[in-house]
Design an enzyme around this catalytic site. Structure first.
Site, short mmCIF file in Angstrom:
data_model
loop_
_atom_site.label_atom_id
_atom_site.label_comp_id
_atom_site.label_asym_id
_atom_site.label_seq_id
_atom_site.Cartn_x
_atom_site.Cartn_y
_atom_site.Cartn_z
N GLY A 39 -2.26 6.94 -3.02
CA GLY A 39 -2.32 6.06 -4.18
C GLY A 39 -1.18 5.07 -4.08
N GLU A 140 -4.42 -0.84 -8.93
CA GLU A 140 -5.34 0.29 -8.91
C GLU A 140 -5.42 0.99 -10.27
OE1 GLU A 140 -5.24 1.54 -4.18
OE2 GLU A 140 -4.15 2.80 -5.61
N ASN A 184 -0.58 -9.79 0.62
CA ASN A 184 -0.79 -10.03 2.04
C ASN A 184 -1.63 -11.30 2.20
OD1 ASN A 184 -3.50 -9.32 1.58
ND2 ASN A 184 -3.28 -7.27 2.44
N LEU A 221 2.66 -10.72 6.44
CA LEU A 221 1.86 -11.31 7.51
C LEU A 221 1.57 -10.31 8.62
CD1 LEU A 221 3.90 -14.64 7.76
CD2 LEU A 221 1.77 -14.28 6.48
N ALA A 249 -0.09 2.93 3.83
CA ALA A 249 1.16 2.98 3.07
C ALA A 249 2.27 2.11 3.64
CB ALA A 249 1.67 4.40 2.88
N ALA A 250 2.00 1.35 4.70
CA ALA A 250 3.05 0.48 5.25
C ALA A 250 3.45 -0.58 4.24
CB ALA A 250 2.57 -0.16 6.54
N GLY A 251 2.46 -1.20 3.60
CA GLY A 251 2.77 -2.22 2.59
C GLY A 251 3.48 -1.62 1.39
N ASP A 252 3.11 -0.42 1.00
CA ASP A 252 3.77 0.25 -0.12
C ASP A 252 5.23 0.57 0.24
OD1 ASP A 252 1.36 0.23 -1.53
OD2 ASP A 252 0.75 2.14 -0.65
N HIS A 276 11.47 -4.00 6.31
CA HIS A 276 10.77 -4.06 7.60
C HIS A 276 11.05 -2.80 8.42
CE1 HIS A 276 8.85 -7.86 7.43
NE2 HIS A 276 9.89 -8.64 7.68
#
Length: 307
Positions: A39, A140, A184, A221, A249-252, A276
């Protein structure tokens, strides 16, 4: 009170590993299956806690076994769960996730108890938002609740950060309450009508969002890093090259990393580099919350990069 409040979703991620995404009508044999806590809201709250932030989490889970388990897990992690509500006779949200050998994922979500996070259920937890430094939200949970929380935050002087995922159109009335937005490329295009496929187009999309009243725009990006624009002054900040196993979950992790970095006294550019690093570790591991690193791991990773 907590410096960071995350308002968002909790899902049970049902994850299968596949060689590639199946075409319509095609059946593939999965290489593995796991049920993992996920989530977007929960991922961001957990990531912030692991990276050293003082975080509170406002969300709804069902009264099923999974909801009761993650309630205890987040409490043990040190997250303030006074705003995490157990909703009777509802299931916790579910995400069906396919992860291809390339590391890319395909996700379908059934909201379950996430849909129960109404403005009425939010109201008793207004103090968590009004006394925090930053409010972080995603898409969400019901939009009316997101708008209500943003209004509470603006009235109290709490910084409002919106990660506009999953992608959808948003009213200008909501965007005007946002201080930092982190789409994104796909989400930026949906919000602005500008296809983001270069740094120049990212700058145009950022300018469009600035015109809505948003001071800081960070357009992620993928492998190219992030385009960050503050009051119209923009630049690309590249990320780190790692072997990708799973982008879930990378963006989270990135969102939580930026805000945790800011709360730790880093400049925005320094916070982005820190984020990063956290996201790079995340994509090199499998799963959502199972992939999120600890602060010490990120510090060690970044120290290795400058050798």
């Amino acid at each position: 009170m907590s410096q960071l409040v995350v308002l968002g979703s909790v899902n049970a991620d049902h994850v299968v590993q596949v060689p590639s995404f199946p075409r319509p009508g095609e059946t593939l044999t999965a290489l593995g299956y796991q049920v993992i806590a996920g989530g977007k809201g929960a991922n961001q709250a957990v990531a912030a806690a692991r990276l050293g932030a003082d975080v509170a989490f406002i969300a709804c889970v069902g009264d099923d076994d999974f909801g009761l388990r993650v309630y205890k897990e987040y409490q043990a992690l040190g997250v303030d769960i006074s705003g995490l509500m157990i909703v009777a006779d509802m299931t916790t949200g579910v995400a069906m996730i396919q992860v291809a050998d390339s590391g890319e994922n395909s996700i379908c979500i059934a909201p379950g108890a996430n849909a129960a996070l109404t403005p009425a259920l939010l109201a008793p937890h207004q103090h968590l938002i009004s006394q925090a430094d930053i409010l972080l939200m995603q898409l969400e949970t019901p939009l009316e609740t997101i708008f209500s929380a943003a209004t509470m935050a603006k009235d109290a002087g709490t910084l409002v950060v919106l990660n506009p995922a999953p992608a959808m159109g948003l009213a200008d009335e909501l965007l005007a309450k946002v201080d930092i937005i982190t789409p994104n490329e796909t989400e930026a295009e949906l919000l602005t009508g500008i296809k983001v496929d270069s740094i120049d187009s990212a700058a145009l999309a950022a300018a469009h969002l600035h015109a809505k009243g948003i001071a800081t725009v960070m357009i992620t990006l993928g492998s190219k890093g992030v385009y960050v624009s503050e009051h119209g002054q923009g630049q690309q900040i590249v990320g780190f090259s790692v072997t990708v196993k799973d982008t879930t979950a990378a963006g989270d992790t990135f969102n939580a990393g930026v805000l945790t970095g800011l709360l730790q006294g880093k400049t925005l550019n320094e916070a982005i580099v820190f984020a990063h690093g956290a996201a790079a570790i995340s994509v090199s591991r499998f799963g959502a919350q199972t992939s999120i690193p600890l602060l010490a791991e990120v510090d060690a990773f970044l120290a290795e990069q400058v050798r």
